[in-house]
Design a protein around this motif. Structure first.
Motif, short mmCIF file in Angstrom:
data_model
loop_
_atom_site.label_atom_id
_atom_site.label_comp_id
_atom_site.label_asym_id
_atom_site.label_seq_id
_atom_site.Cartn_x
_atom_site.Cartn_y
_atom_site.Cartn_z
N ASN A 131 0.84 -1.18 0.00
CA ASN A 131 0.00 0.00 0.00
C ASN A 131 0.88 1.24 0.00
O ASN A 131 2.11 1.14 0.10
CB ASN A 131 -0.93 -0.01 1.21
N TYR A 132 0.28 2.40 -0.07
CA TYR A 132 1.05 3.63 -0.14
C TYR A 132 0.26 4.80 0.45
O TYR A 132 -0.96 4.73 0.62
CB TYR A 132 1.43 3.96 -1.59
N ARG A 133 1.00 5.86 0.76
CA ARG A 133 0.43 7.16 1.09
C ARG A 133 1.07 8.15 0.14
O ARG A 133 2.29 8.14 -0.05
CB ARG A 133 0.71 7.54 2.54
N ILE A 134 0.28 8.99 -0.46
CA ILE A 134 0.80 9.91 -1.47
C ILE A 134 0.57 11.35 -1.06
O ILE A 134 -0.47 11.68 -0.48
CB ILE A 134 0.17 9.61 -2.86
N ASN A 135 1.54 12.20 -1.34
CA ASN A 135 1.45 13.64 -1.17
C ASN A 135 1.85 14.26 -2.50
O ASN A 135 2.87 13.88 -3.08
CB ASN A 135 2.37 14.14 -0.07
N LEU A 136 1.07 15.22 -2.98
CA LEU A 136 1.38 15.88 -4.24
C LEU A 136 2.06 17.22 -3.97
O LEU A 136 1.72 17.93 -3.03
CB LEU A 136 0.11 16.10 -5.06
N ASP A 137 3.01 17.55 -4.83
CA ASP A 137 3.74 18.82 -4.78
C ASP A 137 2.79 19.96 -5.09
O ASP A 137 2.12 19.95 -6.11
CB ASP A 137 4.87 18.75 -5.80
#
Length: 142
Positions: A131-137
């Motif tokens: 799984n993952y956690r994503i943050n966008l610039d």
């Protein structure tokens, strides 16, 4: 890992190269009050000691269509997934940096894609490993 002491002049040369790696030894010499040949010798020494590992450029990914910039923390499903995941990340052109981390998550990666669809396709592939956690610039400050 062995650390090496450098003097103030070496440090100034290093900072100048970090700011602009295209500077000539002669130009650096004028700024640090040495000859270009003396700067060259100091740079060679710092390369031999592993202080300078190489040279790079700054670039603008937006100018070549890499419009999405994401920071992803990866949580692997199993201990058996580490090597396959690392191979996937190293081979995938969208992954520009990969770090094994402590704390929350197993890996941290920087990903650049041309659009949201390409990012979604990448994330779908990533789900094969965990799984993952994503943050966008939202905009670079420094």
């Amino acid at each position: 890992m062995t650390s090496y002491l450098i003097d103030n002049t070496d440090y100034r040369i290093l900072q100048l190269l970090i700011d602009d790696s295209t500077l000539s030894h002669k130009d650096i010499g004028a700024m640090v009050h040495l000859t270009g040949q003396a700067v060259g010798a100091r740079v060679r020494r710092m390369r031999e000691l592993g202080i300078i590992e190489g040279y790079t450029i700054r670039w603008n990914p937006l100018r070549i269509g890499q419009n999405i910039h994401a920071f992803i923390t990866v949580f692997l499903s199993s201990n058996k997934d580490h090597l396959p995941f690392q191979a996937f990340a190293k081979a995938h052109e969208s992954v520009t940096e990969l770090y094994r981390i402590s704390g929350e998550g197993c890996y941290w990666m920087r990903v650049r894609t041309v659009d949201q669809e390409a990012l979604t396709a990448f994330l779908d592939e990533l789900l094969n490993y965990g799984n993952y956690r994503i943050n966008l610039d939202m905009g670079q400050i420094k």
